[in-house]
Design an enzyme around this catalytic site. Sequence first.
Site, PDB file in Angstrom:
ATOM      1  N   SER A  21       1.907   2.958  -4.653  1.00  0.00           N
ATOM      2  CA  SER A  21       2.501   1.758  -5.377  1.00  0.00           C
ATOM      3  C   SER A  21       1.522   0.669  -5.289  1.00  0.00           C
ATOM      4  CB  SER A  21       3.617   1.537  -4.545  1.00  0.00           C
ATOM      5  OG  SER A  21       3.599   0.853  -3.184  1.00  0.00           O
ATOM      6  N   ASN A  22       0.659   0.620  -4.458  1.00  0.00           N
ATOM      7  CA  ASN A  22      -0.361  -0.572  -4.581  1.00  0.00           C
ATOM      8  C   ASN A  22      -1.283  -0.113  -5.664  1.00  0.00           C
ATOM      9  OD1 ASN A  22      -0.329  -2.553  -2.311  1.00  0.00           O
ATOM     10  ND2 ASN A  22       0.086  -0.816  -1.256  1.00  0.00           N
ATOM     11  N   ARG A  73     -17.472  13.656   8.937  1.00  0.00           N
ATOM     12  CA  ARG A  73     -17.137  12.568   8.200  1.00  0.00           C
ATOM     13  C   ARG A  73     -18.594  12.108   7.394  1.00  0.00           C
ATOM     14  NH1 ARG A  73     -13.191   8.969   9.113  1.00  0.00           N
ATOM     15  NH2 ARG A  73     -12.910   9.460  11.416  1.00  0.00           N
ATOM     16  N   MET A  98      -5.617   6.907   4.031  1.00  0.00           N
ATOM     17  CA  MET A  98      -5.052   7.112   5.445  1.00  0.00           C
ATOM     18  C   MET A  98      -6.309   7.781   6.190  1.00  0.00           C
ATOM     19  SD  MET A  98      -2.678   5.282   5.049  1.00  0.00           S
ATOM     20  CE  MET A  98      -1.197   5.225   6.323  1.00  0.00           C
ATOM     21  N   ARG A  99      -7.524   7.381   6.018  1.00  0.00           N
ATOM     22  CA  ARG A  99      -8.750   7.911   6.790  1.00  0.00           C
ATOM     23  C   ARG A  99      -9.476   6.701   7.478  1.00  0.00           C
ATOM     24  NH1 ARG A  99      -9.964  12.987   6.888  1.00  0.00           N
ATOM     25  NH2 ARG A  99     -12.134  12.439   7.292  1.00  0.00           N
ATOM     26  N   ASN A 115      -9.372  -3.302   1.956  1.00  0.00           N
ATOM     27  CA  ASN A 115      -8.243  -2.409   2.256  1.00  0.00           C
ATOM     28  C   ASN A 115      -7.206  -3.413   2.357  1.00  0.00           C
ATOM     29  OD1 ASN A 115      -6.720  -0.117   3.390  1.00  0.00           O
ATOM     30  ND2 ASN A 115      -7.115  -1.210   5.521  1.00  0.00           N
ATOM     31  N   HIS A 117      -3.352  -3.778   4.619  1.00  0.00           N
ATOM     32  CA  HIS A 117      -2.799  -3.221   6.018  1.00  0.00           C
ATOM     33  C   HIS A 117      -1.476  -3.879   6.115  1.00  0.00           C
ATOM     34  CE1 HIS A 117      -2.582  -1.406   9.954  1.00  0.00           C
ATOM     35  NE2 HIS A 117      -2.036  -2.507  10.055  1.00  0.00           N
TER      36      HIS A 117
END
Length: 208
Positions: A21-22, A73, A98-99, A115, A117
């Site tokens: 949605s963002n 990573r 979501m990392r 980001n 939040h």
Amino acid sequence: MMQVTKPGQLSLAVLASGRGSNFDAICAAIDRHDLNAEIKVLISNKKAAPVLQKAEQRGIKTFFINPGAYANREEYETELVKHLNGYQVDLVVLAGYMRLVGKTLLDAYKHKVVNIHPALLPAFIGLHAQKQAVEYGVKFSGCTVHMVDEGMDSGPIIMQAVVPVYQDDDEDSLAARILVEEHKIYAQSLQLFAEGRIWIDGRKVIIR
Ligand code: GAR
């Protein structure tokens, strides 16, 4: 004090893990000419993320990169950076990604990973921020657009919006109220980069 991006149309990469949605709100702001930007590429770490289809429908190049296919990573992010470098992007926009982001990506895009939040940082970092806020009993919560650093939700804050928390709220009702504000302040924050107005001074973002 350092200017993070020069004024002009932004080339964006979006990293996302979910419904998007963002992502939609950023696209809508671009369509309305409220945001002078172009999304060059969308990368997801989740094969089934609805955001992948949304981006494809808009004709945006998409990639699924499976973190599970890499030893660690660093190797995963090396692959990510390889993809990003092919698109000459000004900013890497995390939209429900979501990392945790590590050194490899941050070194390649210093001060250029942003980001959103769903809490008023530094309160309620990590997962289920809206549930944390309801359970804590705060009277106000909100959302925060910030630069990403190597900590968890700890980077310099660009913009925040506040919403009330009501006594009968649950995680979902609060999340919905916060999301309305997310969709406004993410595009607004990105437009500040497009106008060359975002400067960094230590851990503070200065809007000029
Ligand atoms: C948003 O609420 C965003 O703030 C949150 O995930 C949701 C993604 O929704 N992000 C985080 O919690 C990051 N730690 P969307 O996929 O509809 O944009």
